[in-house]
Scaffold this motif. Structure first.
Motif, PDB file in Angstrom:
ATOM      1  N   PRO A 153      14.515  -7.883 -31.548  1.00 34.82           N
ATOM      2  CA  PRO A 153      14.342  -7.457 -32.943  1.00 34.82           C
ATOM      3  C   PRO A 153      13.404  -8.396 -33.682  1.00 34.82           C
ATOM      4  N   PRO A 154      12.749  -7.924 -34.735  1.00 30.70           N
ATOM      5  CA  PRO A 154      11.825  -8.782 -35.469  1.00 30.70           C
ATOM      6  C   PRO A 154      12.549  -9.910 -36.189  1.00 30.70           C
ATOM      7  N   GLY A 155      11.839 -11.013 -36.320  1.00 38.58           N
ATOM      8  CA  GLY A 155      12.410 -12.181 -36.996  1.00 38.58           C
ATOM      9  C   GLY A 155      11.475 -13.361 -36.857  1.00 38.58           C
ATOM     10  N   VAL A 156      11.936 -14.517 -37.288  1.00 43.25           N
ATOM     11  CA  VAL A 156      11.149 -15.745 -37.224  1.00 43.25           C
ATOM     12  C   VAL A 156      11.947 -16.778 -36.434  1.00 43.25           C
ATOM     13  N   ALA A 157      11.320 -17.355 -35.413  1.00 48.75           N
ATOM     14  CA  ALA A 157      11.988 -18.345 -34.580  1.00 48.75           C
ATOM     15  C   ALA A 157      12.237 -19.635 -35.364  1.00 48.75           C
ATOM     16  N   ARG A 158      13.307 -20.313 -35.025  1.00 51.05           N
ATOM     17  CA  ARG A 158      13.596 -21.615 -35.616  1.00 51.05           C
ATOM     18  C   ARG A 158      12.668 -22.661 -35.027  1.00 51.05           C
ATOM     19  N   PRO A 159      12.270 -23.678 -35.792  1.00 49.69           N
ATOM     20  CA  PRO A 159      11.376 -24.721 -35.265  1.00 49.69           C
ATOM     21  C   PRO A 159      11.870 -25.335 -33.961  1.00 49.69           C
ATOM     22  N   ALA A 160      13.171 -25.532 -33.843  1.00 46.11           N
ATOM     23  CA  ALA A 160      13.702 -26.144 -32.627  1.00 46.11           C
ATOM     24  C   ALA A 160      13.497 -25.255 -31.398  1.00 46.11           C
ATOM     25  N   GLN A 161      13.377 -23.961 -31.626  1.00 45.02           N
ATOM     26  CA  GLN A 161      13.186 -23.034 -30.506  1.00 45.02           C
ATOM     27  C   GLN A 161      11.770 -23.069 -29.947  1.00 45.02           C
ATOM     28  N   ILE A 162      10.812 -23.483 -30.750  1.00 43.41           N
ATOM     29  CA  ILE A 162       9.410 -23.364 -30.356  1.00 43.41           C
ATOM     30  C   ILE A 162       8.657 -24.689 -30.280  1.00 43.41           C
ATOM     31  N   ALA A 163       9.288 -25.784 -30.719  1.00 45.48           N
ATOM     32  CA  ALA A 163       8.577 -27.063 -30.795  1.00 45.48           C
ATOM     33  C   ALA A 163       8.032 -27.510 -29.446  1.00 45.48           C
ATOM     34  N   HIS A 164       8.719 -27.166 -28.377  1.00 42.44           N
ATOM     35  CA  HIS A 164       8.338 -27.620 -27.044  1.00 42.44           C
ATOM     36  C   HIS A 164       7.470 -26.611 -26.297  1.00 42.44           C
ATOM     37  N   LEU A 165       7.090 -25.520 -26.956  1.00 42.97           N
ATOM     38  CA  LEU A 165       6.379 -24.439 -26.268  1.00 42.97           C
ATOM     39  C   LEU A 165       4.880 -24.464 -26.539  1.00 42.97           C
ATOM     40  N   SER A 166       4.105 -24.238 -25.495  1.00 46.35           N
ATOM     41  CA  SER A 166       2.676 -23.981 -25.678  1.00 46.35           C
ATOM     42  C   SER A 166       2.509 -22.573 -26.236  1.00 46.35           C
ATOM     43  N   ILE A 195       5.572  -8.481 -38.749  1.00 40.83           N
ATOM     44  CA  ILE A 195       4.463  -7.652 -39.206  1.00 40.83           C
ATOM     45  C   ILE A 195       4.189  -6.512 -38.228  1.00 40.83           C
ATOM     46  N   GLY A 196       4.473  -6.741 -36.952  1.00 39.39           N
ATOM     47  CA  GLY A 196       4.279  -5.676 -35.968  1.00 39.39           C
ATOM     48  C   GLY A 196       5.204  -4.502 -36.209  1.00 39.39           C
ATOM     49  N   ALA A 197       6.471  -4.802 -36.570  1.00 43.35           N
ATOM     50  CA  ALA A 197       7.416  -3.733 -36.878  1.00 43.35           C
ATOM     51  C   ALA A 197       7.013  -3.014 -38.162  1.00 43.35           C
ATOM     52  N   THR A 198       6.531  -3.774 -39.141  1.00 42.09           N
ATOM     53  CA  THR A 198       6.149  -3.186 -40.419  1.00 42.09           C
ATOM     54  C   THR A 198       4.960  -2.246 -40.277  1.00 42.09           C
ATOM     55  N   MET A 199       3.974  -2.639 -39.448  1.00 42.28           N
ATOM     56  CA  MET A 199       2.716  -1.891 -39.372  1.00 42.28           C
ATOM     57  C   MET A 199       2.523  -1.165 -38.049  1.00 42.28           C
ATOM     58  N   ASP A 200       3.575  -1.140 -37.226  1.00 39.46           N
ATOM     59  CA  ASP A 200       3.609  -0.338 -36.000  1.00 39.46           C
ATOM     60  C   ASP A 200       2.542  -0.757 -34.989  1.00 39.46           C
ATOM     61  N   PHE A 201       2.567  -2.025 -34.605  1.00 38.73           N
ATOM     62  CA  PHE A 201       1.751  -2.482 -33.478  1.00 38.73           C
ATOM     63  C   PHE A 201       2.528  -3.536 -32.714  1.00 38.73           C
ATOM     64  N   LEU A 202       2.157  -3.747 -31.463  1.00 35.76           N
ATOM     65  CA  LEU A 202       2.896  -4.678 -30.622  1.00 35.76           C
ATOM     66  C   LEU A 202       1.971  -5.318 -29.596  1.00 35.76           C
ATOM     67  N   ALA A 205      -7.854  -4.423 -40.275  1.00 37.84           N
ATOM     68  CA  ALA A 205      -8.069  -5.868 -40.379  1.00 37.84           C
ATOM     69  C   ALA A 205      -6.855  -6.638 -39.867  1.00 37.84           C
ATOM     70  N   THR A 206      -5.647  -6.120 -40.125  1.00 38.55           N
ATOM     71  CA  THR A 206      -4.440  -6.805 -39.667  1.00 38.55           C
ATOM     72  C   THR A 206      -4.386  -6.868 -38.147  1.00 38.55           C
ATOM     73  N   LEU A 207      -4.714  -5.766 -37.480  1.00 32.25           N
ATOM     74  CA  LEU A 207      -4.708  -5.787 -36.019  1.00 32.25           C
ATOM     75  C   LEU A 207      -5.766  -6.739 -35.477  1.00 32.25           C
ATOM     76  N   LEU A 208      -6.957  -6.715 -36.073  1.00 35.46           N
ATOM     77  CA  LEU A 208      -8.014  -7.597 -35.592  1.00 35.46           C
ATOM     78  C   LEU A 208      -7.684  -9.058 -35.891  1.00 35.46           C
ATOM     79  N   ASP A 209      -7.168  -9.339 -37.070  1.00 28.96           N
ATOM     80  CA  ASP A 209      -6.753 -10.701 -37.400  1.00 28.96           C
ATOM     81  C   ASP A 209      -5.722 -11.196 -36.396  1.00 28.96           C
TER      82      ASP A 209
END
Length: 204
Positions: free
Chosen positions: A48-61, A79-86, A118-122
């Protein structure tokens, strides 16, 4: 910003008016069928859409971060769920999103709003840069330039936005992208400049 009507076909990027990862002999219908299969496969694993916690991603490339999103271990991008892209596919220096142009994204003239394009290209050009970043590094977009080639309508069932890195340095990354349909028609192209930051600077 409405997407412009058909522009002069002799554009600087007209020689890339085909999907480099599509069999040139395949029909648009066959390409669309493959794209829809790819989309179904990706949707089956995205969380499901959401934002990862800093601790979840700090060690990831960047590549590890996107792989975790693909496996559903991290939230998918809101934004992908909002504008229908993945996200469809990615590798170091390259990122591909797939979107569904819909009447919800139309401007008053009935064509797809330039902001959706523009959103998809960005997204594709920025994420292409992100694939090159090691753990502990982040980025922010400093510049984005979009050129609209022809109008996009809801009758085009799917489009892909493919971003490729031009140069990735320690302080800045540069990428280019293009948005095209199953028949290889180019609708818009873009370039971006991204500033590379430490995650501590990005959080500040």
């Amino acid at each position: 910003l409405p997407a412009c009507p058909d522009a002069d076909e002799e554009t600087p990027m007209s020689h890339t008016d085909t999907d480099a990862h599509t069999d040139p002999a395949a029909s648009p219908a066959a390409t669309l069928a493959r794209w829809l299969d790819d989309e179904q496969r990706v949707r089956a694993t995205l969380g499901p859409p959401g934002v990862a916690r800093p601790a979840q991603i700090a060690h990831l490339s960047g590549m590890e971060w996107f792989a975790a999103i693909r496996r559903g271990e991290l939230p998918s991008v809101p934004i992908g769920a909002t504008m229908d892209f993945l996200p469809i596919e990615f590798e170091p220096g390259r990122f591909v999103f797939q979107g569904r142009p819909d009447l919800r994204h139309a401007n008053p003239m009935g064509t797809i709003h330039g902001g959706w394009i523009a959103t998809l290209l960005d997204s594709c050009v920025a994420c292409a840069v992100h694939t090159m970043l090691p753990a502990g590094r982040a980025y922010t977009t400093a510049e984005l330039k979009i050129s609209y080639v022809r109008a996009l309508t809801p009758q085009v069932e799917r489009v892909r936005a493919e971003g490729r890195v031009i140069h990735a340095g320690r302080q800045a990354g540069f990428a280019e992208g293009r948005l095209f349909g199953p028949d290889g028609r180019l609708y818009a192209h873009a370039t971006t400049t991204c500033i590379v930051l430490s995650t501590r600077a990005a959080e500040g």
